[in-house]
Design a protein around this motif. Sequence first.
Motif, PDB file in Angstrom:
ATOM      1  N   GLY A 260       6.678 -80.843 -31.528  1.00  0.00           N
ATOM      2  CA  GLY A 260       5.280 -80.633 -31.182  1.00  0.00           C
ATOM      3  C   GLY A 260       4.823 -79.196 -31.378  1.00  0.00           C
ATOM      4  O   GLY A 260       5.554 -78.346 -31.889  1.00  0.00           O
ATOM      5  N   LYS A 268       2.555 -82.332 -25.286  1.00  0.00           N
ATOM      6  CA  LYS A 268       2.774 -83.776 -25.389  1.00  0.00           C
ATOM      7  C   LYS A 268       2.288 -84.476 -24.115  1.00  0.00           C
ATOM      8  O   LYS A 268       2.914 -85.418 -23.625  1.00  0.00           O
ATOM      9  N   GLN A 383       3.069 -86.942 -36.165  1.00  0.00           N
ATOM     10  CA  GLN A 383       2.950 -85.987 -35.074  1.00  0.00           C
ATOM     11  C   GLN A 383       1.556 -85.957 -34.452  1.00  0.00           C
ATOM     12  O   GLN A 383       1.410 -85.682 -33.268  1.00  0.00           O
TER      13      GLN A 383
END
Length: 705
Positions: A260, A268, A383
């Motif tokens: 991330g 996240k 992502q």
Amino acid sequence: MPHPAAEHSAQETVPQAAPPPAPLPAPAPSLYDPPELNPGAWQRAGRRLLAKTIAEFAYEEILVPVRRPTTASSPVTDAPVHRAAAHENPSDPYAEYTLALDAPGERGAPREPGAPTGGGTLSGPGTPSVHGAPDRHGGATGSVGTGALPSRDGAGEPRDRAERPHLSFRARRSAYGHWEVEPDSLLLVEDGAAPAPFTDPLGFLTRARTVLGLDGATLGHLVRELSATLAADARLEHTGLPGSALAELDYAHLEGHQTGHPWIVLNKGRMGFSASDAARWAPEGRTEARLPWIAVRSALATYRGVPGLDTAEQLYARELDAPVRESFDAALRDRGLEPTAYLYLPVHPWQWDGTVLPLFAASVAAQDIVPLPSDGDHRLPQQSIRTFLNVSRPERHTVKLPLSILNTLVWRGLPTRRTVAAPAVTAWVHGLRDADPFLSEECRVVLLGEVASVAVEHPLYDGLDEVPYQYKELLGAIWREPLGSRLDAGERARTLASLIHVDPAGRAFVAELVRRSGLAPEVWLRRLFSALLPPLLRFLYRYGTVFSPHGENAIVVFDEQDVPVRLAVKDFVDDVNLSAQALPEHEGMPEDVRRVLLTESPDFLPQFIHSGLFVGVFRYLAPLFREQLGVDDAVFWSLVRSEVLTHQARFPELKERYELFDLLTPRIDRLCLNRNRLHLDGYRDRSERPHAAVHGTVPNPLHAL
């Protein structure tokens, strides 16, 4: 004797059979029990996240740690380290630092933002400004927190500094004012006990609430978002692969192993997802999905496409097999509806259940929106969470879908107006590249265009200017060009973010790639910079146009030896910014493109390369090359500067542009991403998407070496 009536009644009574036994209750469904939530993975992930939290909060001067004297016998000082030493010396060695926490009497006592903690001092006057605000360059340097150990407690009485809770740790300062905190060095001192290892980022938030200047509402949401982030990190820790295995993964599957956003601490949080939602739909879940489609009446939906995909029928011919298309048409006819009156688009199952059905219920009831089955293709979330790559048919487009979850500062929907404009922006940017031999033939830069879109307006929300922006990003789809078909034989692609990935054993993924290439680390770096920078510099200097080349949007294309050879860029429609000063190159821009693209003053335009690439990626890459590959920081940044100067020498006719869009200024604005959540926006609703805060400046390592 019994009464005759009673006797008669008794004689007529018929014994009843015993009632059948009640059925046994159905077995309770088993509760979701994530295997990664175990003591080892949780502690290891917590240690890393705590070190990142302190490093990034210190970078943005939300906290100001205090450097200890170099002699072990010297007492802790409450004097903040000299700004030049702490922020501007990239060769500053590892040193001991302390960070004051709330005194027991201060915890739970909110204070006004900007008020000093205990007897501590602020790092400077003023308040943070916001990118795009009139006071952006007003020299805002204020900080609501401080790491100095106060000399007085909350009641105003002197207090022994040794009694005040604090953290100690080792850290090194490097370029752009970066903090490199050693996770294993974090120690907590509180309640008069001896220093003890500390690995709890959630405990840090509650122990430093006053130091951080958090109100109760923000703190409550922060704990939730940080807890979700830590749970995701624990999964990555529990299932992590070594670099040698990661290097064998293709682009789509490597995405599921990334950790991330490196800069945003709460990266996240995915507020709106449950734990099982995250396991099913987050990239680290690595779960393929078949997406359902919906039909939306054309009165609500708008289609746009680049030349060659001018009509929705041209798109569907590429994306849908004939039997699937026929099944969609049949589903509408079975309801007495005419297929030609509808547009088809995929929908995220979570969005359908959590957002579309509640908020478009009237449209569903009126059959303006009709659910359809899946197209059968398997896709993997990337992502960005809302983007899916087609792993069944890689030649088909990537799809980007709205998700009404709050993650990394914003709601992850698709703005209606920009969704409609995406193909037009793609066509314009592609036109610049295709007409420029340097970009198209020499750099061979890949711009993964958003070539088709369907935007669905909400019958009410899209007409209400004052409502929160999340309600204007509810439904739609964007089709993006696939990456695989743009690669040559033997080439493979990885996001730039993968280069700063560190596996659970602490080995950098980039070290594995350098090893596989057979090149010396410095030579490999030169190849990386010569692949990335020339196309970005060309767009900036020649066309007054910048992307935001951060780790997720910038993709490195490698040859068969894992040597970087060229750049690919995705999601550029959302992140294209133009010079606010008129340039001849913008004269032919279509009006629908001009209306949707953001503009910035020429002096701020280079900030997108600094913040997106140099601060957002290279700030983390340089320490990995130093510690694991032996490339000194000065060498690293000299290679970046050299690539910029080489490009400028190549095109001397653009000398005025090099001064207009100056990448080599002594200092640059410090953009802050964590301040938005902690202090500026918190979790409040707003009618427009937030912009990054600007807080003071940092030295530019490219200015002079």
